[in-house]
Design a protein around this motif. Structure first.
Motif: not given
Ligand SMILES: Cc1ncc(COP(=O)(O)O)c(C=O)c1O
Length: 388
Positions: A384-388
């Protein structure tokens, strides 16, 4: 020796389970403070045997409950507790409320260390007392220190009559040293402030730290405190809603007992005291293996986060399975942080600002689950953090 399988994935859905039946099915719940582990087999066996007896009438107090608490304090912490010091209570938070009613008056100040376990924020004002917050100081390495200067200032206020200590500390995971506790005790004695020490997390202590029961510090400390205990965090029996207090001073004991008696709140339950007795008398093996397992979970988490999610910093954790994650580098407000992890990562945690000052920008993660579930939750957070 018995061996417990902490890797076992137990389905808790649809068991009237606050942790699992609050969020949608696709969310991994890592919030409220109970574990996803089955309780010890000797406890299950004893509960089944008692259930099969088929009669659940009024229990008599045979003092076996009190004795089990004495046994545990002696075995685990080397504290010699007398049988007359122990009282049954309907769990720890109600015991704190009874202590507040016994040792303080409406309008008094009660000191707590911020950030603080969220029910402390409710029970104090709900009972007509004021909260004075002693903010813990966050150090560069993610550990927390006591601000003694501020603490003394708050303790010396005219209407400060109680210090509610959380030892070890939820949510920051601090295990207080003997020196720290002694200094706190001396300040409270100096300013005539009574201490309630909530020691519910005292069994979950990581390598390098040691829990010291507040009442074992000195005779003066013992005469000025109520110690609250409950094996519920360790053995996963919070749902039986039973706990205990240890009050070494007779006069204080009687003061505490009065509101319990006046409210007829001293009645035990057959399924409340039994699991506590069996846990404390027979299940050292489980507590030892649990702490080992959690230590490995913590190390896995620390490695994972530092290498794969470096924007999150894991606070220095000395105790508890509640991990205080510093998420400030993600640059999100409290509500957004909670929404982000819940909706984008599908991991439910406690949002830091609910613990009061010093909590914004943090999330509290409960790692008391099988390793495979922890790995999945961390991978979801990373993605989720990488996708931000
Ligand atoms: C510090 C602390 N005190 C008390 C409790 C709850 O205790 P009980 O369920 O015995 O009321 C918790 C549960 O998370 C806790 O973390």
């Amino acid at each position: 020796m018995l061996k417990h399988d902490f890797d076992e994935l137990v389905n808790r859905k649809k068991t009237e389970c606050k942790k699992w039946d609050t969020y949608a099915d696709d969310v991994i719940p890592m919030w409220i403070a109970d574990t996803d582990f089955k309780c010890p087999q000797p406890v299950i066996n004893a509960m089944v045997k008692r259930a099969e007896h088929g009669i659940y009438g009024y229990p008599v107090n045979c003092k076996t409950f009190e004795q089990s608490i004495i046994n545990w304090q002696k075995k685990r912490f080397g504290w010699n507790v007398d049988i007359d010091w122990v009282e049954y209570t309907p769990a720890v938070v109600p015991a704190i409320v009874y202590a507040m009613r016994a040792f303080t008056n409406p309008g008094d100040n009660i000191v707590i260390q911020m950030p603080a376990y969220h029910p402390f924020h409710d029970i104090i004002p709900n009972n007509g007392r004021h909260i004075l917050g002693n903010n813990l100081i966050l150090k560069e390495d993610g550990s927390y220190e006591v601000d003694y200067e501020n603490l003394e200032e708050l303790l010396s206020k005219k209407r400060t009559t109680m210090f509610l200590l959380c030892s070890p500390h939820n949510p920051v995971g601090k295990c207080f040293t003997r020196e720290e506790l002694t200094r706190i005790s001396e300040l409270c004695l100096k300013h005539n402030v009574f201490v309630v020490s909530d020691e519910i997390h005292s069994d979950i202590i990581y390598r390098g730290s040691k829990h010291i029961p507040f009442g074992s510090l000195s005779q003066e400390a013992a005469d000025n405190c109520v110690v609250c205990v409950n094996p519920s965090k360790t053995f996963n029996i919070a749902g039986v809603r039973t706990g205990a207090v240890i009050i070494p001073n007779r006069h204080n004991h009687d003061l505490f007992y009065a509101p319990l008696e006046n409210n007829k709140a001293y009645g035990r339950t057959v399924f409340g005291t039994l699991p506590i007795e069996v846990s404390y008398n027979e299940c050292d093996y489980y507590a030892d293996q649990l702490v080992e397992y959690l230590q490995d979970n913590l190390e896995y988490l620390e490695n994972f986060v530092s290498t794969r999610i470096p924007k999150i910093k894991v606070s220095k954790t000395q105790a508890t399975y509640l991990i205080w994650l510093n998420c400030k580098e993600l640059n999100m407000g409290p509500k957004e942080l909670h929404r982000f992890f819940l909706e984008e990562a599908k991991v439910a945690m406690n949002e830091g600002s609910t613990f009061g000052p010093g909590g914004a920008g943090f999330m509290r993660l409960n790692i008391a689950c099988p390793r495979s579930r922890l790995v999945e939750a961390l991978e979801r957070m990373e993605a989720a953090i990488n996708k931000r």
